[in-house]
Design a protein around this motif. Sequence first.
Motif, mmCIF file in Angstrom:
data_model
loop_
_atom_site.group_PDB
_atom_site.id
_atom_site.type_symbol
_atom_site.label_atom_id
_atom_site.label_comp_id
_atom_site.label_asym_id
_atom_site.label_seq_id
_atom_site.Cartn_x
_atom_site.Cartn_y
_atom_site.Cartn_z
ATOM 1 N N ASN A 1 0.827 -1.208 0.000
ATOM 2 C CA ASN A 1 0.000 0.000 0.000
ATOM 3 C C ASN A 1 0.861 1.258 0.000
ATOM 4 N N ASP A 2 1.974 1.205 0.749
ATOM 5 C CA ASP A 2 2.882 2.352 0.776
ATOM 6 C C ASP A 2 3.474 2.599 -0.606
ATOM 7 N N GLN B 1 2.114 1.794 -3.446
ATOM 8 C CA GLN B 1 1.062 2.330 -4.310
ATOM 9 C C GLN B 1 0.818 3.801 -4.000
ATOM 10 N N GLN B 2 0.863 4.142 -2.709
ATOM 11 C CA GLN B 2 0.661 5.551 -2.335
ATOM 12 C C GLN B 2 1.815 6.414 -2.838
ATOM 13 N N ASP B 3 3.037 5.872 -2.766
ATOM 14 C CA ASP B 3 4.194 6.621 -3.282
ATOM 15 C C ASP B 3 4.053 6.866 -4.775
ATOM 16 N N LYS C 1 1.261 6.974 -6.398
ATOM 17 C CA LYS C 1 0.180 7.935 -6.575
ATOM 18 C C LYS C 1 0.665 9.347 -6.293
ATOM 19 N N ASP C 2 1.476 9.485 -5.224
ATOM 20 C CA ASP C 2 2.018 10.802 -4.886
ATOM 21 C C ASP C 2 2.946 11.299 -5.992
#
Length: 267
Positions: free
Chosen positions: A181-182, A184-186, A188-189
């Motif tokens: 998840n991290d 994927q969030q990175d 996305k960011d």
Amino acid sequence: MRQVLIIICALIPLSILAQEIDPALQREARKYVREGNELYNQQKFSDAEVAYKKALVNDPAYEIANYNLGNALSQQNRDEEAIAQYEITAKLTEDKMTKSEAYHNIGNTHFDAKKYQPAIDAYKNSLRNNPKDDETRYNLALAQKMLEDQQQNQDNKDNKDNKDNKDDKNQDKKDQNDDKNDDQQDKKDDQQKGDDEKDDKNDQQKDPKDQKDYKGNDQNKKPQPGKLSPQQIQQLLEAMNNEEKKTQEKMNARKEKGKKIKQEKDW
């Protein structure tokens, strides 16, 4: 040397032990047993051990010497050697009471070492030879209870270990999902940052007309050429007239300076 004597006794075949012993040697063996018993009662267990071994050198089949040697070794916490001597006694003797006592002591030695199953087996052998021995019966029941508790504790420990392993696996899986998840969030960011940079670049590349319009709203802008105020036009005309007047004066001054003087003739 003491250890060697024990091994010799343990390895002597029963056929040899059953042979007739010289009466003189038997008397000598009994003498050493009595000496050993006195030392044992004085709690001099190592000295008693030596005396019992001397008795067995003279009469290897002497069951009392074997049994008492087992007791002396047990008092010195040499459990394996003590069990070996009790087992020799149980095999040699024809007396059921002596056999029962030997197995009883084997059971006690295993019990003290928390080896409950061998202790149970020894107590059962003791009761087979003396079913009326209440002490052995009590020890048997206690050993069975201790074995049950031991197995229960082991099962609980195994279940706890399995639960801990399962929890560790679940935690590892959770950590992996969190890492995923991290990531994927990175991503996305990073994508959002790229979009923001793209928007900033597009803003900088807008129509110059739009930028000029923005400048036109500046309250501190300078006057543009061709858009002079009447006062500024008047000042400019006066300056031009003054400049022209100065130019005319300079030209007249140059003309005066350049005029020739006529000289009179001397004749």
